[in-house]
Design an enzyme around this catalytic site. Sequence first.
Site, PDB file in Angstrom:
ATOM      1  N   ALA A   1      52.814  25.388  38.338  1.00 15.93           N
ATOM      2  CA  ALA A   1      53.412  23.994  39.788  1.00 15.93           C
ATOM      3  C   ALA A   1      53.062  25.037  40.929  1.00 15.93           C
ATOM      4  O   ALA A   1      54.013  25.991  41.105  1.00 15.93           O
ATOM      5  CB  ALA A   1      54.713  23.373  39.295  1.00 15.93           C
ATOM      6  N   GLY A   2      52.649  23.960  42.252  1.00 15.03           N
ATOM      7  CA  GLY A   2      52.802  24.894  43.178  1.00 15.03           C
ATOM      8  C   GLY A   2      51.683  25.141  43.787  1.00 15.03           C
ATOM      9  O   GLY A   2      51.249  25.006  45.108  1.00 15.03           O
TER      10      GLY A   2
ATOM     11  N   ASN B   1      46.455  23.070  37.750  1.00 13.88           N
ATOM     12  CA  ASN B   1      46.596  21.745  37.137  1.00 13.88           C
ATOM     13  C   ASN B   1      45.348  21.348  38.496  1.00 13.88           C
ATOM     14  O   ASN B   1      44.169  21.741  38.607  1.00 13.88           O
ATOM     15  CB  ASN B   1      46.861  20.723  36.269  1.00 13.88           C
ATOM     16  N   THR B   2      46.252  20.982  39.288  1.00 13.48           N
ATOM     17  CA  THR B   2      46.278  19.846  40.200  1.00 13.48           C
ATOM     18  C   THR B   2      45.126  20.758  41.661  1.00 13.48           C
ATOM     19  O   THR B   2      44.324  20.660  42.460  1.00 13.48           O
ATOM     20  CB  THR B   2      47.232  19.642  41.493  1.00 13.48           C
TER      21      THR B   2
ATOM     22  N   GLY C   1      52.514  19.540  41.899  1.00 13.99           N
ATOM     23  CA  GLY C   1      51.597  18.671  42.450  1.00 13.99           C
ATOM     24  C   GLY C   1      51.556  18.595  44.077  1.00 13.99           C
ATOM     25  O   GLY C   1      50.513  18.063  44.668  1.00 13.99           O
TER      26      GLY C   1
ATOM     27  N   LYS D   1      53.832  23.342  25.015  1.00 12.36           N
ATOM     28  CA  LYS D   1      54.953  23.652  26.691  1.00 12.36           C
ATOM     29  C   LYS D   1      55.704  22.735  26.945  1.00 12.36           C
ATOM     30  O   LYS D   1      55.017  21.799  26.454  1.00 12.36           O
ATOM     31  CB  LYS D   1      53.522  24.004  27.591  1.00 12.36           C
TER      32      LYS D   1
END
Length: 264
Positions: free
Chosen positions: A188-189, A210-211, A162, A101
């Site tokens: 993301a987001g 992830n977050t 994040g 990635k």
Amino acid sequence: MKDELVIAGKSYGSRLLIGTGKYRDFAQTRAAVEASGAEIVTVAIRRTNIGQNANEPSLLDALPPSKFTYLPNTAGCYSAEDAVRTLRLARELLDGHELVKLEVLGDPHTLYPNMPETLKAAEQLVQEGFKVMVYCSDDPIQAQLLEKIGCVAIMPLASLIGSGMGILNPWNLQLVIEKIQVPVIVDAGVGTASDAAIAMELGCDGVLMNTAVAAARDPVMMARAMKKAVEAGREAFLAGRMPKKLYSAAPSSPSEGKIAPKAA
């Protein structure tokens, strides 16, 4: 129903990709990944030990590569040169692993992608035989350029890394989906399960997060919720939603056979 995600010629049963950072420890990482049902896990080469530090616990022990497909990423890289160097190291550490990635950041505050450097790195990595999944802006023109270079998956952001703000521009995501032939994976987001479901309902091929899981009060429970959300969103997309209407003259219940009021 067999509906698999295919990336670089390999099939995966789960359309949820999950990151391995920000958890309390490797035990919690393993528990959350297993609860998510994810088969592809991302690992930040600059932040996570996968063998480069021999005397420290290794993620490879918690998540054996025999069971999970590793997706080394270039988190923390701000130039094409750094990103290419990082993924060359990953290939060495993972015995010739080619699926990676790419992310080249342009700003340490927003973590927004630097697209000129991303394109430059992508071209170099593809030439070197890497199978590149690439984090990028939600610009359909940039996405087409990355696909033309030879990237195996396009990964536009839904909102800032994040942030947990969800999908802020569904229209651009739909333009990317319409223009791109390789898998489109939101990266993301995502903040909660409904964000993941919306991404899949739009027609994205998968979601990476992830977050949203690691920062939840209960990461393992959130991982299970995300698994269900991705599956539900995919099925809703395949089923085809009803058209939106301001109002409908046709009731959902049939009017035939109703008992007519008696005449006065």
